[in-house]
Design a protein around this motif. Structure first.
Motif, PDB file in Angstrom:
ATOM      1  N   ILE A 139      -1.805   8.033   3.672  1.00 47.13           N
ATOM      2  CA  ILE A 139      -0.967   6.833   3.854  1.00 47.13           C
ATOM      3  C   ILE A 139       0.488   7.231   4.082  1.00 47.13           C
ATOM      4  O   ILE A 139       1.162   6.695   4.968  1.00 47.13           O
ATOM      5  CB  ILE A 139      -1.100   5.900   2.630  1.00 47.13           C
ATOM      6  CG1 ILE A 139      -2.513   5.319   2.561  1.00 47.13           C
ATOM      7  CG2 ILE A 139      -0.068   4.775   2.681  1.00 47.13           C
ATOM      8  CD1 ILE A 139      -2.827   4.615   1.261  1.00 47.13           C
ATOM      9  N   ILE A 140       0.995   8.184   3.309  1.00 51.32           N
ATOM     10  CA  ILE A 140       2.387   8.606   3.451  1.00 51.32           C
ATOM     11  C   ILE A 140       2.593   9.325   4.781  1.00 51.32           C
ATOM     12  O   ILE A 140       3.597   9.115   5.466  1.00 51.32           O
ATOM     13  CB  ILE A 140       2.801   9.506   2.269  1.00 51.32           C
ATOM     14  CG1 ILE A 140       2.699   8.728   0.945  1.00 51.32           C
ATOM     15  CG2 ILE A 140       4.225  10.027   2.459  1.00 51.32           C
ATOM     16  CD1 ILE A 140       2.859   9.603  -0.281  1.00 51.32           C
ATOM     17  N   ASP A 165       3.496   7.351   7.904  1.00 50.95           N
ATOM     18  CA  ASP A 165       4.825   6.745   8.009  1.00 50.95           C
ATOM     19  C   ASP A 165       5.802   7.789   8.538  1.00 50.95           C
ATOM     20  O   ASP A 165       6.090   8.771   7.859  1.00 50.95           O
ATOM     21  CB  ASP A 165       5.289   6.234   6.644  1.00 50.95           C
ATOM     22  CG  ASP A 165       6.561   5.410   6.722  1.00 50.95           C
ATOM     23  OD1 ASP A 165       7.562   5.942   7.242  1.00 50.95           O
ATOM     24  OD2 ASP A 165       6.564   4.260   6.263  1.00 50.95           O
ATOM     25  N   GLU A 176       0.813  -1.211   0.000  1.00 48.42           N
ATOM     26  CA  GLU A 176       0.000   0.000   0.000  1.00 48.42           C
ATOM     27  C   GLU A 176       0.848   1.264   0.000  1.00 48.42           C
ATOM     28  O   GLU A 176       0.534   2.227  -0.710  1.00 48.42           O
ATOM     29  CB  GLU A 176      -0.904  -0.019   1.239  1.00 48.42           C
ATOM     30  CG  GLU A 176      -1.842   1.174   1.340  1.00 48.42           C
ATOM     31  CD  GLU A 176      -2.676   1.141   2.594  1.00 48.42           C
ATOM     32  OE1 GLU A 176      -3.913   1.245   2.497  1.00 48.42           O
ATOM     33  OE2 GLU A 176      -2.082   1.019   3.694  1.00 48.42           O
ATOM     34  N   LEU A 177       1.931   1.263   0.773  1.00 52.78           N
ATOM     35  CA  LEU A 177       2.767   2.458   0.845  1.00 52.78           C
ATOM     36  C   LEU A 177       3.452   2.728  -0.482  1.00 52.78           C
ATOM     37  O   LEU A 177       3.499   3.871  -0.944  1.00 52.78           O
ATOM     38  CB  LEU A 177       3.806   2.307   1.963  1.00 52.78           C
ATOM     39  CG  LEU A 177       4.743   3.502   2.172  1.00 52.78           C
ATOM     40  CD1 LEU A 177       3.961   4.782   2.426  1.00 52.78           C
ATOM     41  CD2 LEU A 177       5.704   3.229   3.323  1.00 52.78           C
TER      42      LEU A 177
END
Length: 471
Positions: free
Chosen positions: A305-306, A309, A285-286
């Motif tokens: 999503i980013i 992290d 996914e990343l």
């Protein structure tokens, strides 16, 4: 301060490096590199401990013993915000056969402090366990200091003479005030005027979960480092007579607003290219989110999503986070003041004043004072010189047996390099360290480096310097 003679004695008394995994004895260069690494890690070169000068004496002693003349080893003293420190500059004289300007090579000797009681192992004793070297500075940045120092000694012992001057420039307070860094950058600009500057304190090689190489990161820009002190004040009073306004609560409310605030997403050609290339080698996914953001930086789902992290969130824009707290003066008194340090890493072009204004708007309480702690250095984007690109490529092929991608990127953290960029010098960080994202513990508990990566990176600077300054 330990004398140079004592520092040399420490090196001579040191034991040999551990045997290689196959049982073979380490080469002379590997043994020397291990000894230097172990010895400099033992110096607690964090603010307030006064050991940077001991480390300088040790390094100067090693370099002097290897044949560098006293006149080419310059030790400088600085007062870094009330904490004495030193810097070290070493000249490797060229033979003048090239018309090219010198090259400056950066590393920093200081570290973020580590409390031994919090660590599983003594943070200032190099310990090998489970395939890793553990200690404060194993990554940031005593590996860079060791590697550049050991390379200079190796080349001198080989009898190699560069065709242009090379300069080691080791700072003593990169993690705090950067007073030594600013002064060294000014001296280098006025007395050396290098062709460009190479930094060991960033870049590095990203490894996959199976330790195979993904890419060499090449730091060509970095975010601006700035800290704001947020302070709430109050007339205080007796703790048996609580008031509706309370400095600690007011500060806590402000910090929650800071925690909730998201600075606007920013992108440049450099960051989009970097994230897109990274996405090609990252599964799941990343990796998909990185590729989608590179194609469309307004993709909201990719952004979320980013941002989740920690290793990548800083690439998407400015970030600010609370790092220190102080408040109250007695257990039985209402606090008269409470303050917090909020550290920001400002995306190029956002501007420090603009970030301060955004924090004030997000907090929404004009009674909270926001004061910038120190002058910030805003730097631009460097070029990647072709000759550096070619030399780095040869070092990577020698290390891995094949080419691997070289990905220019912007660091979310700050390094000495910013001060050379502001003076107009292309400054490129191409550190020799290699690690998986899960193994990066710089500034944190149980900092570590893979043992095999430690030894695999020891030819890195030798190859690069011979390519850039060889006959």
């Amino acid at each position: 301060m330990k004398g140079i003679g004592a520092a040399i004695g420490l090196a001579l008394l040191a034991g040999a490096a551990p045997l290689a995994a196959d049982g073979h004895e380490r080469s002379a260069h590997e043994q020397r590199s291990y000894e230097i690494y172990r010895d400099i890690i033992a110096f607690r070169t964090a603010r307030g401990h006064g050991q940077v000068d001991d480390m300088v004496a040790y390094l100067a002693g090693r370099l002097s013993k290897a044949g560098f003349a006293a006149g080419d080893i310059m030790v400088t003293d600085y007062d870094s915000e009330g904490d004495p420190t030193q810097g070290l500059i070493v000249r490797y004289r060229g033979d003048g056969s090239s018309d090219e300007k010198p090259i400056a090579l950066l590393a920093h000797m200081d570290v973020v402090d580590a409390l031994p009681e919090d660590w599983e192992r003594d943070p200032f004793t190099l310990t090998e366990a489970d395939g890793y070297f553990y200690a404060r500075g194993t990554q940031d940045n005593k590996y860079g200091v060791m590697n550049l120092t050991s390379t200079f000694i190796r080349l001198k012992e080989e009898g190699w003479t560069p065709n242009r001057d090379l300069y080691l420039v080791f700072s003593g307070d990169e993690e705090t005030g950067m007073i030594s860094t600013r002064a060294q950058a000014k001296w280098i600009a006025e007395n050396v005027d290098p062709a460009y500057v190479l930094n060991s304190d960033a870049g590095g090689i990203g490894l996959a979960d199976d330790f195979s190489p993904l890419a060499q990161q090449v730091q060509m820009a970095e975010k601006t480092y700035v800290t704001f002190d947020l302070t709430a004040t109050n007339q205080g009073g007796h703790s048996s007579r609580p008031r509706s306004d309370n400095a600690i609560y007011d500060l806590a409310a402000a910090l929650l607003k800071v925690a909730e605030y998201r600075f606007p997403v920013r992108d440049t050609q450099l960051t989009r290219t970097y994230l897109g290339a990274l996405g090609q080698s990252m599964p799941g996914e990343l990796g998909d989110a990185l590729k989608r953001f590179a194609a469309d930086p307004s993709d909201a789902s990719a952004i979320e999503i980013i941002r989740a992290d920690p290793s990548l969130v800083g690439t998407l824009g400015t970030t600010c986070v609370a790092t220190m707290l102080k408040g109250g003066h007695a257990q039985n008194a209402l606090p008269q003041s409470a303050s917090a340090a909020v550290n920001c890493r400002v995306f190029p072009g956002d501007g420090v004043d603009n970030v301060k204004a955004q924090l004030a708007a997000a907090i929404g309480n004009p009674e909270i004072a926001i004061v910038q702690r120190a002058e910030a250095t805003e730097s631009g984007v460097s070029e990647f010189p072709d000759e550096v690109r070619d030399a780095l490529s040869k070092a990577l092929v020698a290390r891995f047996g094949k080419p691997i991608p070289m990905l220019p990127h912007m660091s979310s953290g700050g390094t000495d390099g910013m001060h050379y960029r502001t003076l107009g010098y292309d400054t490129v960080a191409i550190g020799a360290g290699a690690s998986r994202p899960r193994d990066i513990y710089a500034h944190g508990l149980n900092e570590r480096m893979r043992v095999d990566a430690f030894y695999a990176g020891l030819d890195h600077w030798t190859i690069i310097l011979k390519e850039l300054a060889g006959s």
